[in-house]
Every structure is written in C-alpha cells, then in structure tokens.
Design an enzyme around this catalytic site. Structure first.
Site, PDB file in Angstrom:
ATOM      1  N   HIS A 136      -3.722  -3.241  14.100  1.00 20.16           N
ATOM      2  CA  HIS A 136      -3.081  -4.850  15.306  1.00 20.16           C
ATOM      3  C   HIS A 136      -2.894  -4.093  16.245  1.00 20.16           C
ATOM      4  CE1 HIS A 136      -1.543  -8.540  16.741  1.00 20.16           C
ATOM      5  NE2 HIS A 136      -2.635  -8.769  15.895  1.00 20.16           N
TER       6      HIS A 136
ATOM      7  N   HIS B 192     -10.872 -12.966   9.583  1.00 20.34           N
ATOM      8  CA  HIS B 192      -9.894 -13.876   9.151  1.00 20.34           C
ATOM      9  C   HIS B 192      -9.648 -15.045   9.460  1.00 20.34           C
ATOM     10  CE1 HIS B 192      -5.136 -14.800  10.354  1.00 20.34           C
ATOM     11  NE2 HIS B 192      -5.652 -15.518   9.295  1.00 20.34           N
TER      12      HIS B 192
ATOM     13  N   THR C 210      -1.598 -12.320  14.760  1.00 22.98           N
ATOM     14  CA  THR C 210      -0.627 -12.118  13.372  1.00 22.98           C
ATOM     15  C   THR C 210       0.632 -11.483  13.929  1.00 22.98           C
ATOM     16  OG1 THR C 210      -3.034 -12.120  12.023  1.00 22.98           O
ATOM     17  CG2 THR C 210      -0.331 -11.290  10.397  1.00 22.98           C
TER      18      THR C 210
ATOM     19  N   ASN D 186     -12.691  -5.768  13.059  1.00 23.64           N
ATOM     20  CA  ASN D 186     -12.435  -7.495  13.322  1.00 23.64           C
ATOM     21  C   ASN D 186     -13.589  -8.283  14.183  1.00 23.64           C
ATOM     22  OD1 ASN D 186     -11.506  -9.881  13.990  1.00 23.64           O
ATOM     23  ND2 ASN D 186      -9.183  -8.889  12.256  1.00 23.64           N
TER      24      ASN D 186
ATOM     25  N   ARG E 108      -8.967 -18.608   8.861  1.00 23.65           N
ATOM     26  CA  ARG E 108      -7.284 -18.932  10.058  1.00 23.65           C
ATOM     27  C   ARG E 108      -7.234 -20.584   9.136  1.00 23.65           C
ATOM     28  NH1 ARG E 108      -3.792 -15.453  13.143  1.00 23.65           N
ATOM     29  NH2 ARG E 108      -2.455 -17.606  13.044  1.00 23.65           N
TER      30      ARG E 108
ATOM     31  N   ARG F  96      -9.392 -21.642  13.936  1.00 23.92           N
ATOM     32  CA  ARG F  96      -9.638 -21.470  15.275  1.00 23.92           C
ATOM     33  C   ARG F  96     -10.882 -20.534  15.713  1.00 23.92           C
ATOM     34  NH1 ARG F  96      -3.496 -18.564  17.362  1.00 23.92           N
ATOM     35  NH2 ARG F  96      -2.982 -20.031  15.521  1.00 23.92           N
TER      36      ARG F  96
ATOM     37  N   HIS G 248     -12.945 -12.176  17.294  1.00 22.25           N
ATOM     38  CA  HIS G 248     -12.935 -12.942  18.757  1.00 22.25           C
ATOM     39  C   HIS G 248     -13.854 -13.441  18.656  1.00 22.25           C
ATOM     40  CE1 HIS G 248      -8.338 -12.905  18.451  1.00 22.25           C
ATOM     41  NE2 HIS G 248      -8.372 -12.145  18.362  1.00 22.25           N
TER      42      HIS G 248
ATOM     43  N   GLU H  48      -8.973 -11.240   5.660  1.00 21.50           N
ATOM     44  CA  GLU H  48      -7.992 -11.543   5.912  1.00 21.50           C
ATOM     45  C   GLU H  48      -7.674 -13.117   5.054  1.00 21.50           C
ATOM     46  OE1 GLU H  48      -6.589 -10.240  10.067  1.00 21.50           O
ATOM     47  OE2 GLU H  48      -7.138  -8.663   9.257  1.00 21.50           O
TER      48      GLU H  48
ATOM     49  N   GLU I 214      -0.933  -2.920   4.517  1.00 25.28           N
ATOM     50  CA  GLU I 214      -2.114  -2.531   6.103  1.00 25.28           C
ATOM     51  C   GLU I 214      -1.011  -2.538   6.725  1.00 25.28           C
ATOM     52  OE1 GLU I 214      -5.200  -3.850   7.197  1.00 25.28           O
ATOM     53  OE2 GLU I 214      -4.834  -4.435   8.875  1.00 25.28           O
TER      54      GLU I 214
HETATM   55  N1  PXP Z   1      -5.234  -6.140  11.149  1.00 23.62           N
HETATM   56  C1  PXP Z   1      -4.566  -7.345  10.524  1.00 23.62           C
HETATM   57  C2  PXP Z   1      -4.048  -7.411   9.601  1.00 23.62           C
HETATM   58  C3  PXP Z   1      -4.622  -8.291  11.238  1.00 23.62           C
HETATM   59  O1  PXP Z   1      -4.234  -9.957  10.757  1.00 23.62           O
HETATM   60  C4  PXP Z   1      -5.614  -8.162  12.263  1.00 23.62           C
HETATM   61  C5  PXP Z   1      -5.714  -8.717  13.579  1.00 23.62           C
HETATM   62  O2  PXP Z   1      -6.492  -9.882  12.442  1.00 23.62           O
HETATM   63  C6  PXP Z   1      -6.170  -6.815  12.909  1.00 23.62           C
HETATM   64  C7  PXP Z   1      -6.198  -5.761  11.360  1.00 23.62           C
HETATM   65  C8  PXP Z   1      -7.023  -6.477  14.338  1.00 23.62           C
HETATM   66  O3  PXP Z   1      -5.883  -6.363  15.102  1.00 23.62           O
HETATM   67  P1  PXP Z   1      -6.095  -6.457  16.639  1.00 23.62           P
HETATM   68  O4  PXP Z   1      -7.894  -7.664  17.175  1.00 23.62           O
HETATM   69  O5  PXP Z   1      -5.256  -6.427  17.680  1.00 23.62           O
HETATM   70  O6  PXP Z   1      -7.321  -5.161  16.922  1.00 23.62           O
END
Ligand code: PXP
Length: 249
Positions: free
Chosen positions: A199, A48, A106, A12, A50, A54, A15, A75, A156
């Site tokens: 997550h 993602h 999330t 992901n 949003r 952001r 960030h 996402e 998930e």
């Molecule tokens: N899976 C989903 C569905 C998420 O919403 C997120 C965060 O955007 C992640 C995985 C990844 O989480 P993290 O960034 O904390 O590793």
C-alpha cells in the site's frame, strides 16, 4: 541470522480500470496491463473487486482468471457476495481487506481482533477451496495474533502510514512506522505466518520494506500505473523489481 526468503512482486492493476471507467470506455484494458506485467516479471497480479465496482469489474475478474499464467491475488471485503465470487473462481490467493464506500482507497487494516469469530468462519471455506488466504492488517500485535488465531496462513502489513509520512516529510514518524513494520514482520514470522506488505509503495519507499528478510511478497499498484504514463508499464515494473532485488542483496 534470520533466513531471507525470495521476494515476489504482485502488480495491482486496479487503477488501469480506474482510468478506463473514468470515461466508460473499453480502454485501457486491465487484462492487457496484466499481460505486460507478467512479461515484465511480475510474480502475480492483484485486483480488488470492490462492492461498488469503481475500478475492477466482474468481467475483469473472469478475464483474468481465464487468461493469466501467473497467480491472481483476489482482494475482497469479507462479504457474502465476494465470498461467493471467490468460491466460484477459486483464485490462487484471496486477500481480505476492509472496505468503506466513502474511502478513496483502503485506509486501514482489517479489525481482525474485533471480528475473530465471524472471520474464522468466513475464511474457512476459502481455504478449503484451496485459496491462500491473507489478511490485510496494520502492524499491530493484536491484529497479528488474531489473524494467527483465525487460521490465516498469510498476513499483509499495511505500509500506507509509512509511505504517507515519507511523502509528507514527517521523517521521524516515517522511521517509527518503519521500525514498527520491521518488528511486526519478525513477530508475525515467529508465529509461523507468511508475511506480505503493501500500500502506497514507491521507488522512494520500497527498499527498506523489501529489505525485511521475512517479507515474501509486495503488492504494488497505484504508483506503478502512474509511473507507466511516463516510462511505460514494463520499464516501470522492471525498475521496481530491480530496487527490490537490490534491497534484498
Ligand atoms: N495491498 C492491498 C491489500 C491493497 O488493498 C492495495 C490497494 O488496493 C495494495 C496492496 C496496493 O496499494 P497501492 O495501489 O497503493 O500500491
């Protein structure tokens, strides 16, 4: 014995965009991070979009769709706006997540059980367009059954509570969360659902989840992007991949 499936890593990159947007600059570029993640062995890229944009922007999604050679897991919240964007791009995968403007990330899973009818209608056109639809939920049998009833092929499981309990030293709670995740991953698989998880996962928390034989994909972002500051993105991803492989052996 339960069959063990190959385990994919979705990286992901949200960030990277968070850091870029903090200064309103053009860098660091999430697309560049996605390409490095591909080179480091990521099986997919997760982003993602949003409602408040952001981190990831519409232009980031355009660029990812144009450039990636691995699948994009898009996402999104279950809104008309996001559905239209997904139907325009038809990414490989769409993951439906709950979204609140005031949250930092999330926070929980989607309340599928409470919105079954709406969500069934919401995901149908996405599945018809060829997207693999997954639903991000808590490890709760009610939500798993509801995800199954609405016809989602993938769930998930939200690993945030397990990871938070670990980070805060609440080890009994962590172990209880882990046990819940273990049982629910087996339960979802028994219904015919493909199981993913993610997550908050870190080097310290990934192995027990990666060891669940039914889990086919982990989506990991925030920790890897943070770790990239210290060791670089590719080594950070390669180390995560190694831990996943070790857990799977
Ligand atoms: N899976 C989903 C569905 C998420 O919403 C997120 C965060 O955007 C992640 C995985 C990844 O989480 P993290 O960034 O904390 O590793």
């Amino acid at each position: 014995m339960t069959e063990t499936f190959p385990l994919r890593l979705g990286v992901n990159i949200d960030h990277v965009a968070t850091v870029r947007n903090a200064r309103g600059s053009q860098y660091p570029d999430p697309l560049r991070a996605a390409k490095l993640a591909e080179e480091a062995g990521a099986d997919g890229i997760t982003a993602h979009l949003r409602e408040d944009r952001r981190h990831i922007s519409d232009a980031d999604i355009d660029a990812l769709m144009d450039t990636l050679t691995v699948p994009l897991n898009f996402e999104m919240a279950a809104t008309d706006e996001m559905q239209a964007i997904a139907l325009r791009h038809k990414p490989h995968a769409v993951c439906i997540v709950p979204e609140k403007r005031e949250e930092r990330t999330t926070e929980g899973g989607l309340e599928v059980a409470r919105e079954e009818n709406r969500l069934a209608h919401f995901i149908a056109p996405l599945a018809d367009a060829g997207c693999r639809v997954s639903i991000f939920i808590a490890a709760d049998p009610r939500q798993i059954e509801a995800a199954h009833r609405i016809g989602a092929p993938v769930i998930e499981l939200h690993t945030g509570a397990y990871c938070d309990a670990h980070a805060e030293g609440r080890f009994e709670e962590r172990d209880a969360e882990l046990e819940r995740l273990r049982q629910m991953s087996a339960f979802a698989h028994s219904l015919g659902l493909e199981v993913h998880a993610g997550h908050g996962l870190t080097y310290d928390t990934v192995k027990p989840i990666a060891a669940f034989p039914e889990v086919r994909e982990l989506n990991i972002g925030h920790f890897l992007i943070g770790e990239a500051i210290f060791q670089g993105l590719e080594p950070a991803i390669r180390k995560m991949r190694k831990l996943m492989d070790e857990a799977r052996e």
